[in-house]
Every structure is written in structure tokens, then in C-alpha cells.
Design an enzyme around this catalytic site. Structure first.
Site, short mmCIF file in Angstrom:
data_model
loop_
_atom_site.label_atom_id
_atom_site.label_comp_id
_atom_site.label_asym_id
_atom_site.label_seq_id
_atom_site.Cartn_x
_atom_site.Cartn_y
_atom_site.Cartn_z
CG ASP A 1 -2.07 0.93 1.13
OD1 ASP A 1 -2.30 1.49 0.04
OD2 ASP A 1 -2.76 1.12 2.15
CG ASN B 1 -7.73 -2.13 -5.78
OD1 ASN B 1 -6.78 -2.91 -5.66
ND2 ASN B 1 -8.00 -1.23 -4.84
C1 FPP Z 1 -1.72 0.30 -3.34
O1 FPP Z 1 -1.33 1.63 -3.38
C2 FPP Z 1 -1.32 -0.42 -4.50
C3 FPP Z 1 -2.14 -1.00 -5.43
C4 FPP Z 1 -3.60 -0.99 -5.39
C5 FPP Z 1 -1.60 -1.70 -6.58
C6 FPP Z 1 -0.41 -2.54 -6.29
C7 FPP Z 1 0.33 -2.65 -7.51
C8 FPP Z 1 1.65 -2.64 -7.61
C9 FPP Z 1 2.61 -2.59 -6.50
C10 FPP Z 1 2.15 -2.68 -8.97
C11 FPP Z 1 2.91 -3.85 -9.35
C12 FPP Z 1 2.44 -5.18 -8.97
C13 FPP Z 1 2.79 -6.23 -9.70
C14 FPP Z 1 2.42 -7.60 -9.30
C15 FPP Z 1 3.56 -6.08 -10.92
P1 FPP Z 1 -2.47 2.70 -3.37
O2 FPP Z 1 -2.75 3.07 -4.77
O3 FPP Z 1 -3.63 2.20 -2.61
O4 FPP Z 1 -1.79 3.88 -2.63
P2 FPP Z 1 -2.49 4.98 -1.73
O5 FPP Z 1 -3.14 4.26 -0.58
O6 FPP Z 1 -1.35 5.84 -1.30
O7 FPP Z 1 -3.47 5.69 -2.61
#
Ligand code: FPP
Length: 239
Positions: free
Chosen positions: A17, A65
Site C-alpha cells: 500500500d 479496486n
Molecule cells: C496500493 O497503493 C497499490 C495497489 C492498489 C496496486 C499494487 C500494484 C503494484 C505494487 C504494482 C505492481 C504489482 C505487480 C504484481 C507487478 P495505493 O494506490 O492504494 O496507494 P495509496 O493508498 O497511497 O493511494
């Protein structure tokens, strides 16, 4: 390779996250954070053998998501396709067995094809088992498992009186994996957000403030080292 820590976690699950906040702090679009996050995945997978982590499960995209903007969702899907295409060979050559969990029905055909190919390509590997949760939700997984179980009951293949926790676990996406020993969530949020709900019944949890794109192999090693100092009792009394 060094001797593996005897008391370390065998299966680590990570809620990655903080990509969005990381990018926003730099005045960049959220997708820039996801790209930086994807780079960290590589580093953390590479660190697993030496840390004795045999199973690593990462939360890449949840059933919730889809509520994000269309631009972010399609950007993430493109990132997953590119990531698989780019990393496939290296994963195969480095002994990583890749699996995907979650409901594939809502994912686009091209992405599902790449996922199937990567699973097949790495099926003989056994150094580290990397499981990527994509369109995954713990409740959704239990509901899908229950549907399959009910079908087997209806077809006369399963006696309803014989159903217990172990029976249900065999219908989950994770049926071949051991339960996670340790669940890590980055970015300071202390929630599990529908991740491995059933499987994490006895897991230890580690919530750390670091945003996922800043999560290094050193930080990972520190958490694994601390885990060795915990005592897990699985509901029993200390011995
Ligand atoms: C959470 O950060 C992250 C995600 C919903 C996506 C996770 C994806 C990756 C790490 C990309 C790569 C993964 C692979 C398997 C290639 P957020 O967007 O919720 O962050 P925030 O809480 O700060 O908004």
C-alpha cells in the site's frame, strides 16, 4: 546461500500500500507510484531465498479496486501485462514459481492469457513460490469456493455431513499453499482489507509506515528477523 533462519516465516503475504501517496508527495500521477511499486516487487522476490521465505503472496489488485478511476484501473492492467511480459523469463530462470489467485472472469483476455502462460512456464520451479492476488477478495474467494463445494454436494460427489474447515480450504484459490505465517502491510494503515481472510486466521501482522515504493530488501529483512523473536501459540498456552 547462507543457512536459512530456522524460525523465520515460511509464507509471507504483503499488502503493498501507499503507491498513490508516494507519487502524490512527488507531485506525480498515481501511476508513477504503481510503476515504482512494481520495481520493488522484483527486489523483494529476489530477497526471499536468502531470508528463507519459500512462499510470498502479494496483493496486486483487489475486488474493490475497480472503484478507482477508469484511468487508474486501465493503467494498472497495462502495468500488469507489461510486467508479466518483461519479467517472465527472469522469473523462470531464477527458480520462481508464479501463481495467480483471484477471480479471472473480470480480467481482459490478453492479461489472462499472459497469466496462464507464466504459470505454465514456471510450473517446474520450486525455489520461491510467488502468488499474485489479482482481482482478489477474501470474501469473494470464500463465496466462489462455497459455490463449487455446493455444486459437488448437488452432484453427489461430497457428503454435506463430512464438510469441515479442511474441506472448504480445498476449494479456495490457495488450496496448494500453506497458510501465511506473517502478513505485512505498508503505508501506516492497520487494516487487512479483505486479503487472505480465511488463511490468515493465525498469522502474525506487521503494519509499517513505509510506503510500498520505499520498501527495501533491508526493511524486509528487518521484519523477517523480528518475526523470529515472536512466539506463536495457535490458541494454546505458552510452553
Ligand atoms: C496500493 O497503493 C497499490 C495497489 C492498489 C496496486 C499494487 C500494484 C503494484 C505494487 C504494482 C505492481 C504489482 C505487480 C504484481 C507487478 P495505493 O494506490 O492504494 O496507494 P495509496 O493508498 O497511497 O493511494
Amino acid at each position: 546461500m547462507k543457512d536459512l533462519p530456522a524460525s523465520g516465516p515460511r509464507h509471507v503475504a504483503i499488502i503493498m500500500d501507499g503507491n498513490g501517496r508516494w507519487a502524490q508527495a512527488l507531485g506525480r500521477p498515481r501511476l508513477y507510484g504503481h510503476q515504482a511499486g512494481a520495481k520493488r516487487v522484483r527486489e523483494i522476490v529476489a530477497a526471499c531465498p536468502e531470508l528463507g521465505v519459500k512462499y510470498l503472496t502479494i496483493f496486486a489488485f483487489s475486488t474493490e479496486n475497480w472503484k478507482r478511476t477508469q484511468a487508474e484501473v486501465s493503467g494498472l492492467m497495462t502495468l500488469f501485462r507489461r510486467y508479466i511480459t518483461k519479467e517472465a523469463r527472469e522469473l523462470r530462470d531464477n527458480g520462481i514459481r508464479v501463481r495467480f489467485i483471484g477471480d479471472r472472469i473480470k480480467l481482459d483476455d490478453k492479461l489472462v492469457q499472459l497469466m496462464d502462460e507464466l504459470e505454465l512456464m514456471t510450473a517446474d520451479n520450486d525455489l520461491v513460490h510467488l502468488t499474485v492476488a489479482l482481482n482478489y477478495g477474501g470474501r469473494d474467494e470464500v463465496a466462489r469456493a462455497t459455490k463449487r463445494l455446493a455444486r459437488d454436494v448437488k452432484a453427489g460427489k461430497l457428503d454435506p455431513e463430512a464438510v469441515n474447515a479442511e474441506t472448504l480450504a480445498r476449494y479456495l484459490d490457495t488450496y496448494v499453499l500453506p497458510d501465511p505465517d506473517l502478513v505485512i502491510r505498508t503505508s501506516g494503515e492497520a487494516r487487512i482489507s479483505n486479503f487472505l481472510l480465511w488463511q490468515s486466521a493465525y498469522a502474525e501482522y506487521e503494519f509499517i509506515d513505509t510506503l510500498w515504493p520505499d520498501f527495501t530488501a533491508e526493511i524486509f529483512a528487518g521484519i523477517i528477523g523480528n518475526y523470529g523473536k515472536r512466539e506463536r501459540r495457535f490458541g494454546a498456552v505458552a510452553g
